[in-house]
Design an enzyme around this catalytic site. Sequence first.
Site, short mmCIF file in Angstrom:
data_model
loop_
_atom_site.label_atom_id
_atom_site.label_comp_id
_atom_site.label_asym_id
_atom_site.label_seq_id
_atom_site.Cartn_x
_atom_site.Cartn_y
_atom_site.Cartn_z
N ASN A 1 0.83 -1.30 0.14
CA ASN A 1 0.12 -0.06 0.04
C ASN A 1 0.72 1.25 -0.02
O ASN A 1 2.05 1.21 0.02
CB ASN A 1 -1.22 0.10 1.18
CG ASN A 1 -0.15 0.18 2.47
OD1 ASN A 1 0.35 1.02 2.73
ND2 ASN A 1 -0.41 -0.96 3.25
N ARG A 2 0.10 2.32 -0.13
CA ARG A 2 1.18 3.78 -0.35
C ARG A 2 1.77 4.10 0.91
O ARG A 2 2.06 5.31 1.16
CB ARG A 2 0.22 4.77 -1.09
CG ARG A 2 -0.39 4.30 -2.26
CD ARG A 2 -1.07 5.38 -2.92
NE ARG A 2 -1.92 5.11 -3.95
CZ ARG A 2 -1.38 4.73 -5.17
NH1 ARG A 2 -0.19 5.10 -5.48
NH2 ARG A 2 -2.20 4.50 -6.19
#
Length: 409
Positions: free
Chosen positions: A214-215
């Site tokens: 994820n970011r």
Amino acid sequence: MTSASLPLAGKHVVLGVSGGIAAYKSVELLRRLMDLGADVTPVLTRSALEFVGAPTFRALSGRDPLVDLFRADEPIPHTKLGQGADLVLVAPATANLLAKFAAGIADDALTTTLVATAAPVVLAAAMHTEMWLHPSVVANVKTIRARGFRVIDPERGRLAGGDVGYGRLAEPDVVIGAVLEELGGAGSTLRGRYVLVTAGGTREPIDPVRYIGNRSSGKQGIAVAQEAARMGATGALVTTVAAPAIPGFELVQVESALEMRDAVMSRLDRLDALVMCAAVADFRPAEVADQKIKRDGGAPEIKLVANPDILAEATAVLRRSKPEAVVVGFAAETIDALRHGEEKLARKRVDMMVVNDVTEEGAGFGTDTNSVWLIARDGSRSRIELAAKREVAAALLDKAFALDREPHA
Ligand code: CTP
């Protein structure tokens, strides 16, 4: 301000100067340190004397600067100097000085003091751009930082010989700011507390080369650990991303949610606070392929299974074994942030949730700033408008440790 109330009153700082064109700027640093109340002993290398004169340092500090190891008239033996220092600042720190410190070489008064001290060490690097970027200098700086010492990067500007580039000694404000951070400021508000912080997005392996991620950049979590250390805490930073060395903090590198769970659960018995900044993946591939999945097998179907909720598991244990422990969770939301945050505060039985809407400008993933709500079990809500992640970290630690310490029922 009386001299006793000056921020560095009673502190003994060794100011090391190595031989670079920026050596003349160390005179300004000496003056500033003394204005802040510090007792300063200048220690110069032989080559520093090519750039600045000992009489200037003598006149300002009232002390003869140390240069050589073996002069009978030098009043303080080098080992005593290192032992008695509250901090050693080297400005400028040349490529040569950094190399010696990384290797533990002690062949003059300054390098011997550096190797003989247990005090915090701050090195403000200054050299030509090519030197700063040279792999050997990069490796030495990395080694020094990994040992918990602070290296201040040089800034961009005019260099010796008319060149322009990275290499200039950082501004005095930056150097003095680092000294104050190491020695002054809050310093002791969290002394004796053990704070466990998680940071970064977990990586859930698909095969030996691929993962689901994820970011999350981990910046907010790293900032929390740095601020906790600055406030005097010790602890651990369990992180999926590379993090700088933080004095007093163990760095625990993990990748997946399962690894993060083990790292957290095995440290619960010693913690005073858990701050779960990490973006833990809720699901992971049910099976991890032993070999790289090849294209010619067609598009694979990847079945997912639920990951453990680390925060919920840790809280459940802590509420039984350590009801006074402070637990802080994070909620990165894209819609109805406050409502979701309130719901998670109750569901996860934490003391405080830090809630942010990651769609807001300057907040959330990858940025150096954040704007958040702090919502607490005691019903209080406070808003922190766009601020540096370090400031958000300081505010949330202040609030978390100030909460009513009524144990959970
Ligand atoms: N968290 C955790 N373990 C998980 C998921 C989340 O410890 N498997 C922690 C996070 O570190 C964070 C808090 O729980 O501190 C909230 O995470 P979030 O993903 O917002 O919560 P979820 O319960 O997964 O809810 P959502 O349905 O919004 O994903």
